[in-house]
Scaffold this active site. Structure first.
Site, PDB file in Angstrom:
ATOM      1  N   GLY A 147       2.808  -2.191  -1.048  1.00  0.00           N
ATOM      2  CA  GLY A 147       3.040  -1.556  -2.333  1.00  0.00           C
ATOM      3  C   GLY A 147       2.747  -0.075  -2.259  1.00  0.00           C
ATOM      4  O   GLY A 147       2.049   0.398  -1.355  1.00  0.00           O
ATOM      5  N   CYS A 148       3.270   0.674  -3.214  1.00  0.00           N
ATOM      6  CA  CYS A 148       3.078   2.126  -3.201  1.00  0.00           C
ATOM      7  C   CYS A 148       1.631   2.504  -3.504  1.00  0.00           C
ATOM      8  O   CYS A 148       1.023   3.311  -2.783  1.00  0.00           O
ATOM      9  CB  CYS A 148       4.042   2.804  -4.170  1.00  0.00           C
ATOM     10  SG  CYS A 148       4.098   2.070  -5.820  1.00  0.00           S
TER      11      CYS A 148
END
Length: 343
Positions: A147-148
């Site tokens: 995920g970012c």
């Protein structure tokens, strides 16, 4: 040439994958798959590709991925699983950009995302945080692209955790993201009038990325740990800035910590350690870099780490391509060396 197919190609991440792969000297995009835009030429939905890419979005058909070497799956959590399984069964390299193949602990995944259809495949997948899991990535067929928010947070914390320099239950992660992090979904809270000239927290004490961050940070630390994570929505298109707080286990000054970070990331091209200043979003926008700076609050013996990424590149499409480069024994920099869009 590496032949690539992108499933979920019409979303922000899918379009960014296409844009970056067009500049990759070793890749040919064979198919772009999007059920919501099937049979529509990409130049009709995204005119920036006029005279550059002559491809039409297709409905998924397994024949479209039979002849490719790598499948990028840019679909929502849960939706991705069946497509990853099909590509895996065909022996393809699969890079999944949802949360479906990021976890080793099925209980963590199920708590935040529900039942997993193919839990046995979690054993076959690697966590695609290139700087920390390179060897696992090389040997796995499925890569769960991080995920970012976790990319920004975990890389900001890794040297401290690995060297046990912080108290394990003292970690607070305060992250701010551009609106593109929410994807293309239509929602009132992401409309222009709600976002412009505004700043707000969301998912407080319950954001799903918390479990992903905790799992990987626990692996680094060698013990189970809990942390606090609060995301915020910035009135910008792209970028993540994480401010991370933790209490040091011994007295260290800023210069000593900088040397620890530089040594930890000494061979990592995409990690930039700031010595005399702190990172800003505009330095990483449009790049695959992670910019890290830090300070020490001597009054509280607390370290403060600033970690910046472009959420669509190092936080998604760029890191996926970096993973592809690892899988095909290319230089990780191939197709990803870009100067930030400062203005």
């Amino acid at each position: 040439m590496i032949k690539a197919s992108i499933i979920g190609a019409s979303g922000y991440v899918g379009i960014e994958l296409i844009r970056l792969l067009l500049k990759h000297p070793e890749v040919k995009i064979s198919s772009i798959i999007s059920s919501s835009n099937k049979d529509i030429p990409i130049e009709n939905t995204n005119p920036q590709f006029k005279k550059i890419l002559n491809l039409t979005f297709k409905e998924f058909d397994i024949d479209l991925i039979k002849e490719v070497d790598v499948v990028f799956c840019a679909l929502p959590h849960g939706v991705s699983q069946d497509y990853v399984k099909m590509a895996y069964d065909l022996g393809k390299v699969v890079i999944d950009l949802s949360s479906d193949f990021r976890y080793k602990d099925l209980t963590r995944y199920s708590k935040d995302y529900g039942d997993h259809k193919y839990p046995e495949l979690l054993r076959e997948s690697s966590y695609g945080l290139c700087e920390l899991y390179r060897e696992e990535i090389k040997s796995s067929k499925i890569v769960g692209n991080p995920g970012c928010y976790p990319t920004s947070a975990i890389l900001g914390l890794a040297p401290l955790l690995k060297n046990k320099l912080i108290q394990k239950d003292s970690i607070i992660i305060d992250s701010k993201s551009g609106v593109s992090g929410a994807g293309k979904k239509s929602d009132f809270s992401y409309s222009f009038c709600e976002v412009d000239e505004n700043f707000k927290a969301y998912g407080v004490a319950k954001h799903r990325h918390t479990s992903e961050i905790e799992e990987k940070c626990s692996f680094l630390f060698g013990e189970e740990l809990n942390l606090s994570f609060t995301p915020h929505l910035l009135p910008v298109k792209r970028g993540i800035l994480s401010t991370i707080y933790a209490i040091l286990t011994k007295s260290l000054n800023k210069n000593e910590l900088i040397e620890i970070y530089k040594e930890f990331y000494r061979d990592e091209f995409f990690i930039r350690i700031y010595e005399d200043s702190l990172p800003e979003l505009k330095y990483v926008t449009g790049t695959n870099f992670v910019d890290i700076g830090l300070e020490v609050d001597k009054k509280t013996n607390r370290v403060i780490v600033i970690s910046c990424i472009d959420n669509l590149i190092k936080g998604a499409a760029g890191q996926a391509i970096q993973n592809m480069n690892i899988k095909f024994s290319l230089s990780e920099k191939t197709g990803l060396v870009m100067v930030g869009e400062y203005f």
